[in-house]
Design an enzyme around this catalytic site. Sequence first.
Site, PDB file in Angstrom:
ATOM      1  N   MET A  34       0.848  -1.193   0.000  1.00  0.00           N
ATOM      2  CA  MET A  34       0.000   0.000   0.000  1.00  0.00           C
ATOM      3  C   MET A  34       0.886   1.247   0.000  1.00  0.00           C
ATOM      4  O   MET A  34       0.435   2.334   0.385  1.00  0.00           O
ATOM      5  CB  MET A  34      -0.934  -0.004   1.210  1.00  0.00           C
ATOM      6  CG  MET A  34      -1.921  -1.174   1.169  1.00  0.00           C
ATOM      7  SD  MET A  34      -3.435  -0.891   2.101  1.00  0.00           S
ATOM      8  CE  MET A  34      -2.801  -0.618   3.727  1.00  0.00           C
ATOM      9  N   LEU A  37       6.620   3.153   1.601  1.00  0.00           N
ATOM     10  CA  LEU A  37       7.574   2.038   1.658  1.00  0.00           C
ATOM     11  C   LEU A  37       8.689   2.289   2.668  1.00  0.00           C
ATOM     12  O   LEU A  37       9.139   3.415   2.867  1.00  0.00           O
ATOM     13  CB  LEU A  37       8.188   1.819   0.265  1.00  0.00           C
ATOM     14  CG  LEU A  37       7.179   1.524  -0.847  1.00  0.00           C
ATOM     15  CD1 LEU A  37       7.918   1.304  -2.168  1.00  0.00           C
ATOM     16  CD2 LEU A  37       6.307   0.315  -0.513  1.00  0.00           C
ATOM     17  N   HIS A  38       9.115   1.212   3.297  1.00  0.00           N
ATOM     18  CA  HIS A  38      10.232   1.258   4.242  1.00  0.00           C
ATOM     19  C   HIS A  38      11.127   0.051   3.972  1.00  0.00           C
ATOM     20  O   HIS A  38      10.860  -0.748   3.054  1.00  0.00           O
ATOM     21  CB  HIS A  38       9.726   1.292   5.692  1.00  0.00           C
ATOM     22  CG  HIS A  38       8.712   0.227   6.002  1.00  0.00           C
ATOM     23  ND1 HIS A  38       9.011  -1.119   5.987  1.00  0.00           N
ATOM     24  CD2 HIS A  38       7.393   0.304   6.309  1.00  0.00           C
ATOM     25  CE1 HIS A  38       7.938  -1.809   6.307  1.00  0.00           C
ATOM     26  NE2 HIS A  38       6.932  -0.975   6.488  1.00  0.00           N
ATOM     27  N   HIS A  41       9.613  -3.355   3.184  1.00  0.00           N
ATOM     28  CA  HIS A  41       9.159  -3.588   1.803  1.00  0.00           C
ATOM     29  C   HIS A  41      10.353  -3.859   0.877  1.00  0.00           C
ATOM     30  O   HIS A  41      10.292  -4.707  -0.015  1.00  0.00           O
ATOM     31  CB  HIS A  41       8.415  -2.357   1.272  1.00  0.00           C
ATOM     32  CG  HIS A  41       7.155  -2.021   2.001  1.00  0.00           C
ATOM     33  ND1 HIS A  41       7.035  -0.926   2.821  1.00  0.00           N
ATOM     34  CD2 HIS A  41       5.947  -2.643   2.026  1.00  0.00           C
ATOM     35  CE1 HIS A  41       5.812  -0.876   3.307  1.00  0.00           C
ATOM     36  NE2 HIS A  41       5.129  -1.910   2.853  1.00  0.00           N
ATOM     37  N   GLN A  65     -10.280  -2.447   2.919  1.00  0.00           N
ATOM     38  CA  GLN A  65      -9.737  -3.139   4.087  1.00  0.00           C
ATOM     39  C   GLN A  65      -9.639  -2.218   5.308  1.00  0.00           C
ATOM     40  O   GLN A  65      -9.117  -2.607   6.334  1.00  0.00           O
ATOM     41  CB  GLN A  65      -8.384  -3.792   3.769  1.00  0.00           C
ATOM     42  CG  GLN A  65      -7.236  -2.837   3.512  1.00  0.00           C
ATOM     43  CD  GLN A  65      -5.995  -3.591   3.020  1.00  0.00           C
ATOM     44  OE1 GLN A  65      -5.917  -4.020   1.874  1.00  0.00           O
ATOM     45  NE2 GLN A  65      -5.008  -3.773   3.891  1.00  0.00           N
ATOM     46  N   GLU A 152       6.131 -11.299   7.051  1.00  0.00           N
ATOM     47  CA  GLU A 152       5.573 -12.112   8.137  1.00  0.00           C
ATOM     48  C   GLU A 152       5.029 -11.243   9.270  1.00  0.00           C
ATOM     49  O   GLU A 152       4.383 -11.756  10.169  1.00  0.00           O
ATOM     50  CB  GLU A 152       6.645 -13.060   8.678  1.00  0.00           C
ATOM     51  CG  GLU A 152       6.933 -14.201   7.732  1.00  0.00           C
ATOM     52  CD  GLU A 152       7.900 -15.224   8.288  1.00  0.00           C
ATOM     53  OE1 GLU A 152       8.109 -16.257   7.629  1.00  0.00           O
ATOM     54  OE2 GLU A 152       8.477 -14.988   9.383  1.00  0.00           O
ATOM     55  N   ASP A 154       2.640  -9.280   9.145  1.00  0.00           N
ATOM     56  CA  ASP A 154       1.182  -9.460   9.071  1.00  0.00           C
ATOM     57  C   ASP A 154       0.909 -10.961   8.967  1.00  0.00           C
ATOM     58  O   ASP A 154       0.506 -11.465   7.914  1.00  0.00           O
ATOM     59  CB  ASP A 154       0.627  -8.699   7.867  1.00  0.00           C
ATOM     60  CG  ASP A 154       0.819  -7.213   8.014  1.00  0.00           C
ATOM     61  OD1 ASP A 154       0.262  -6.625   8.948  1.00  0.00           O
ATOM     62  OD2 ASP A 154       1.571  -6.618   7.217  1.00  0.00           O
ATOM     63  N   GLN A 157      -2.594 -12.076   8.010  1.00  0.00           N
ATOM     64  CA  GLN A 157      -2.846 -11.775   6.597  1.00  0.00           C
ATOM     65  C   GLN A 157      -2.241 -12.857   5.696  1.00  0.00           C
ATOM     66  O   GLN A 157      -2.860 -13.338   4.740  1.00  0.00           O
ATOM     67  CB  GLN A 157      -2.247 -10.411   6.251  1.00  0.00           C
ATOM     68  CG  GLN A 157      -2.172 -10.109   4.772  1.00  0.00           C
ATOM     69  CD  GLN A 157      -1.777  -8.678   4.477  1.00  0.00           C
ATOM     70  OE1 GLN A 157      -2.601  -7.789   4.586  1.00  0.00           O
ATOM     71  NE2 GLN A 157      -0.530  -8.433   4.098  1.00  0.00           N
ATOM     72  N   ARG A 195       2.855   2.522   9.584  1.00  0.00           N
ATOM     73  CA  ARG A 195       2.152   3.288  10.625  1.00  0.00           C
ATOM     74  C   ARG A 195       3.094   3.819  11.696  1.00  0.00           C
ATOM     75  O   ARG A 195       2.694   4.692  12.477  1.00  0.00           O
ATOM     76  CB  ARG A 195       1.054   2.435  11.253  1.00  0.00           C
ATOM     77  CG  ARG A 195      -0.109   2.194  10.295  1.00  0.00           C
ATOM     78  CD  ARG A 195      -1.309   1.552  10.960  1.00  0.00           C
ATOM     79  NE  ARG A 195      -2.476   1.556  10.087  1.00  0.00           N
ATOM     80  CZ  ARG A 195      -2.851   0.550   9.301  1.00  0.00           C
ATOM     81  NH1 ARG A 195      -2.137  -0.562   9.266  1.00  0.00           N
ATOM     82  NH2 ARG A 195      -3.933   0.636   8.544  1.00  0.00           N
TER      83      ARG A 195
HETATM   84  O1  PAF Z   1      -0.029  -5.687   3.556  1.00  0.00           O
HETATM   85  C1  PAF Z   1      -0.459  -4.782   2.821  1.00  0.00           C
HETATM   86  O2  PAF Z   1       0.203  -3.796   2.546  1.00  0.00           O
HETATM   87  C2  PAF Z   1      -1.884  -4.898   2.277  1.00  0.00           C
HETATM   88  O3  PAF Z   1      -2.734  -5.500   3.195  1.00  0.00           O
HETATM   89  C3  PAF Z   1      -1.938  -5.604   0.917  1.00  0.00           C
HETATM   90  C4  PAF Z   1      -1.482  -7.054   1.012  1.00  0.00           C
HETATM   91  C5  PAF Z   1      -1.090  -4.868  -0.103  1.00  0.00           C
HETATM   92  C6  PAF Z   1      -3.388  -5.626   0.396  1.00  0.00           C
HETATM   93  O4  PAF Z   1      -3.893  -4.342   0.246  1.00  0.00           O
END
Ligand code: PAF
Length: 291
Positions: A34, A37-38, A41, A65, A152, A154, A157, A195
């Site tokens: 999303m 970036l850090h 990512h 979401q 990992e 998340d 997720q 965040r």
């Molecule tokens: O982890 C995220 O940044 C988001 O939940 C994702 C997987 C890109 C879905 O919007």
Amino acid sequence: MQSAMLAIHRLDHLRTTVAAWRDAGESVAFVPTMGALHEGHLTLVRAARERAGRVVVSIFVNPTQFGPNEDLDAYPRTLQADSELLAAEGVNALWAPDAGAMYPEGFATSIDVSGVSADFCGASRPGHFAGVATVVCKLFNQVQPDCALFGEKDWQQLAVIRRMARDLDLIRPRVDSIIGVPTVREDDGLALSSRNRYLDETARRQAAALPAAMRTAIAGIENGQPVAQALGTLETTLLTQGFSRVDYAALADADTLERIDAPGARPARLLVAAHIANTRLIDNMAVEPQS
Ligand code: PAF
């Protein structure tokens, strides 16, 4: 010579680009994000580059979401800076669709992954994982990668996406090509997160209590302390060290995410979500199986 990164905003352009790579016999790795970036990512991007000849990164702040009182509007949008970081990492294509194209008028489909979605963030953020599963399924269909990489951090997720890929028999990527990459942490142990930039200096310093309290709880559990007692101490520690609320602190089976009250022979995970200075932080760590 490495070619310049393509910034792609239209699905037909994405499809022809990926098709041309495939025709040339190249494999494709995908990192959905999303933005904001850090280093976490960028670690995913580097892992992606090791796995495939071509790397696609998506940046899409997915509205479905976020709950009604969550931080969708405040979520950092830093497309230009993100784009420069990705180009410097040798990413081949940045896929940045707009919300209107992702969710056109009349969009009516939602993927509900029951079980693994139900507890933890699923309970404290109703609808969150349906939003994640739906957008990730769309992104997979758009990019059709050979593999996809997720942090990992998340953990739930990742479990939800693997369950979805398995249940829907996804071909690209197949469930065994959904790769979890270990969490990247600051020197004081705080897990990197987009965040974290909401935290002021004081809250940022206090936030390090989260990984520290988790490590203490894990050491206790692995040394035979009752799980309920270790989790109780963890919650008290957070609430006395600047956190205002703990959504959950639990030990769970690492795959099914069912709560467990003692570590067994299967891999387990300590999962925590807690609020500090109006910011909700999540983290998870492995707990060694006990024979
Ligand atoms: O982890 C995220 O940044 C988001 O939940 C994702 C997987 C890109 C879905 O919007």
